[in-house]
Design a protein around this motif. Structure first.
Motif, PDB file in Angstrom:
ATOM      1  N   LEU A 136       0.832  -1.206   0.000  1.00 15.90           N
ATOM      2  CA  LEU A 136       0.000   0.000   0.000  1.00 15.90           C
ATOM      3  C   LEU A 136       0.869   1.261   0.000  1.00 15.90           C
ATOM      4  CD1 LEU A 136      -2.783  -1.078   2.537  1.00 15.90           C
ATOM      5  CD2 LEU A 136      -2.974  -0.890   0.048  1.00 15.90           C
ATOM      6  N   LEU A 137       1.956   1.249   0.761  1.00 12.37           N
ATOM      7  CA  LEU A 137       2.868   2.392   0.771  1.00 12.37           C
ATOM      8  C   LEU A 137       3.533   2.572  -0.591  1.00 12.37           C
ATOM      9  CD1 LEU A 137       4.615   1.970   4.262  1.00 12.37           C
ATOM     10  CD2 LEU A 137       2.894   3.644   3.621  1.00 12.37           C
ATOM     11  N   THR A 138       3.930   1.466  -1.215  1.00 12.06           N
ATOM     12  CA  THR A 138       4.527   1.543  -2.545  1.00 12.06           C
ATOM     13  C   THR A 138       3.531   2.103  -3.550  1.00 12.06           C
ATOM     14  OG1 THR A 138       5.931  -0.376  -2.034  1.00 12.06           O
ATOM     15  CG2 THR A 138       5.690   0.221  -4.354  1.00 12.06           C
ATOM     16  N   PHE A 139       2.288   1.652  -3.459  1.00  9.43           N
ATOM     17  CA  PHE A 139       1.227   2.168  -4.325  1.00  9.43           C
ATOM     18  C   PHE A 139       1.077   3.681  -4.146  1.00  9.43           C
ATOM     19  CE2 PHE A 139      -3.275   3.449  -4.448  1.00  9.43           C
ATOM     20  CZ  PHE A 139      -3.563   3.203  -5.787  1.00  9.43           C
ATOM     21  N   PHE A 251       4.419 -10.903  -4.411  1.00  9.35           N
ATOM     22  CA  PHE A 251       3.208 -10.763  -5.219  1.00  9.35           C
ATOM     23  C   PHE A 251       2.443  -9.502  -4.844  1.00  9.35           C
ATOM     24  CE2 PHE A 251      -1.406 -11.565  -5.583  1.00  9.35           C
ATOM     25  CZ  PHE A 251      -1.497 -11.708  -6.958  1.00  9.35           C
ATOM     26  N   LEU A 252       2.314  -9.244  -3.544  1.00  9.08           N
ATOM     27  CA  LEU A 252       1.616  -8.047  -3.086  1.00  9.08           C
ATOM     28  C   LEU A 252       2.340  -6.781  -3.550  1.00  9.08           C
ATOM     29  CD1 LEU A 252       0.631  -9.080   0.561  1.00  9.08           C
ATOM     30  CD2 LEU A 252      -0.882  -8.885  -1.417  1.00  9.08           C
ATOM     31  N   MET A 253       3.666  -6.804  -3.512  1.00 11.07           N
ATOM     32  CA  MET A 253       4.441  -5.647  -3.949  1.00 11.07           C
ATOM     33  C   MET A 253       4.220  -5.382  -5.440  1.00 11.07           C
ATOM     34  SD  MET A 253       8.553  -5.029  -3.714  1.00 11.07           S
ATOM     35  CE  MET A 253       9.300  -3.521  -4.367  1.00 11.07           C
ATOM     36  N   VAL A 254       4.254  -6.436  -6.256  1.00 15.45           N
ATOM     37  CA  VAL A 254       4.029  -6.288  -7.697  1.00 15.45           C
ATOM     38  C   VAL A 254       2.620  -5.762  -7.955  1.00 15.45           C
ATOM     39  CG1 VAL A 254       3.824  -7.540  -9.881  1.00 15.45           C
ATOM     40  CG2 VAL A 254       5.730  -8.016  -8.335  1.00 15.45           C
ATOM     41  N   CYS A 255       1.640  -6.268  -7.219  1.00 15.49           N
ATOM     42  CA  CYS A 255       0.261  -5.788  -7.368  1.00 15.49           C
ATOM     43  C   CYS A 255       0.165  -4.303  -7.040  1.00 15.49           C
ATOM     44  CB  CYS A 255      -0.680  -6.582  -6.461  1.00 15.49           C
ATOM     45  SG  CYS A 255      -0.989  -8.273  -7.008  1.00 15.49           S
ATOM     46  N   GLY A 256       0.863  -3.877  -5.997  1.00 14.65           N
ATOM     47  CA  GLY A 256       0.860  -2.466  -5.638  1.00 14.65           C
ATOM     48  C   GLY A 256       1.449  -1.596  -6.739  1.00 14.65           C
ATOM     49  N   ILE A 257       2.535  -2.066  -7.357  1.00  8.12           N
ATOM     50  CA  ILE A 257       3.169  -1.310  -8.439  1.00  8.12           C
ATOM     51  C   ILE A 257       2.265  -1.240  -9.661  1.00  8.12           C
ATOM     52  CG2 ILE A 257       5.093  -1.323 -10.075  1.00  8.12           C
ATOM     53  CD1 ILE A 257       6.826  -2.479  -7.836  1.00  8.12           C
ATOM     54  N   LEU A 258       1.682  -2.373 -10.051  1.00 10.82           N
ATOM     55  CA  LEU A 258       0.800  -2.393 -11.221  1.00 10.82           C
ATOM     56  C   LEU A 258      -0.433  -1.518 -11.003  1.00 10.82           C
ATOM     57  CD1 LEU A 258       0.945  -6.178 -12.245  1.00 10.82           C
ATOM     58  CD2 LEU A 258       2.146  -4.245 -13.285  1.00 10.82           C
ATOM     59  N   ALA A 259      -0.986  -1.567  -9.804  1.00 16.71           N
ATOM     60  CA  ALA A 259      -2.145  -0.729  -9.499  1.00 16.71           C
ATOM     61  C   ALA A 259      -1.779   0.754  -9.576  1.00 16.71           C
ATOM     62  CB  ALA A 259      -2.697  -1.070  -8.121  1.00 16.71           C
TER      63      ALA A 259
END
Length: 288
Positions: A136-139, A251-259
């Protein structure tokens, strides 16, 4: 006035078919345009942010393992450990448990004392909770306004952590320093540095679980950890659970970046303008 005769059914049908043929392409094409799949494009600002994420990963990996200079990361490690313990605590409360206290160890450890709760949920919630917070922070780190909102939410989480850790001076100092850093960034160039700080903490929180699990379970093989307790209670090996949680973290980190790539298309100039309209701290400071 000429008398009005009702149109013949056959004539009406011909007119309807003619109108449909004429207007059909104009009616259909906009729908086809919306249904056309669009690729996930990356603009210049997003590309710079992705490059910064890559640089963060390299720098953190080096500082994590090099002697002496690794102490540069110590304050951020303690903050991420606080996220880890917050994950245990909040899931304990959500599953009917009660948190007695949270404490951090100067040697980069932490413990959450709690009563009750569902261990199948609370045990992995430390690593997975910090990974979710990191994602979430990365997003939010892709956008200034999102980083402002994120810092407010973090402030609420920090207040809960302070309440649970009110008897542990190290946790209190760590949290207060983190709050001070975030607040200070609000007053610099319309909070532009805030998003880079949020991004750094997000990347480190996402990767902390990966490196910590590898460090504890694969390299040092520490017997007592969240993964080893989970394996003892529910089967499997601590290494398997640790690797699984690491993959989920990535996986969560990649999802945050893609979002973030899909949600935040503004360039740096537009982000700064948007930030001026959302709690404009620079103007407030000038007025004071």
């Amino acid at each position: 006035m000429a008398p009005a005769f009702p149109p013949q059914p056959g004539h009406v049908a011909k007119l309807a078919r003619r109108a449909l043929v004429t207007a059909g392409p104009a009616l259909v094409q906009p729908h086809l345009h919306h249904l056309t799949p669009r690729g996930l494009s990356v603009n210049h600002t997003q590309g710079v942010t992705l490059g910064i994420i890559g640089a963060y990963v390299v720098v953190i990996a080096l500082l994590w393992n090099l002697p002496y200079v690794r102490w540069v990361l110590w304050p951020f490690k303690m903050l991420v450990i606080a996220f880890h313990e917050f994950g245990h605590a909040i899931t304990a409360c959500c599953t009917g448990g009660r948190v007695k206290s949270i404490s951090l160890d100067p040697h980069e450890g932490g413990v959450t004392h709690m009563l009750g709760g569902i261990q199948a949920v609370t045990l992995p919630a430390g690593y997975l909770g910090s990974s979710l917070i990191g994602a979430l922070l990365t997003f939010c780190g892709f956008n200034i306004v999102a980083s402002k909102v994120c810092s407010i939410v973090l402030g609420v989480c920090f207040l809960l952590t302070l309440w649970w850790a009110r008897k542990d001076w190290l946790t209190i100092i760590t949290v207060l320093l983190a709050v001070g850093l975030l607040v200070a960034c609000w007053f610099i160039k319309h909070a532009e540095p805030l998003r880079f700080v949020v991004l750094f903490i997000g990347v480190m929180s996402s990767l902390y679980s990966v490196w910590d699990i590898c460090d504890d379970l694969i390299l040092r093989k520490v017997n007592e950890s969240d993964a080893s307790v989970f394996a003892k209670n529910y089967g499997g090996s601590s290494q398997c659970w640790g690797v699984l949680w690491s993959f989920i973290s990535l996986f969560l980190m990649v999802c945050g970046i893609l979002a973030a790539l899909a949600a935040f298309k503004q360039d740096f100039t537009q982000q700064e303008k948007d930030s001026q309209d959302f709690i404009p701290t620079v103007r407030m400071l000038l007025k004071v």
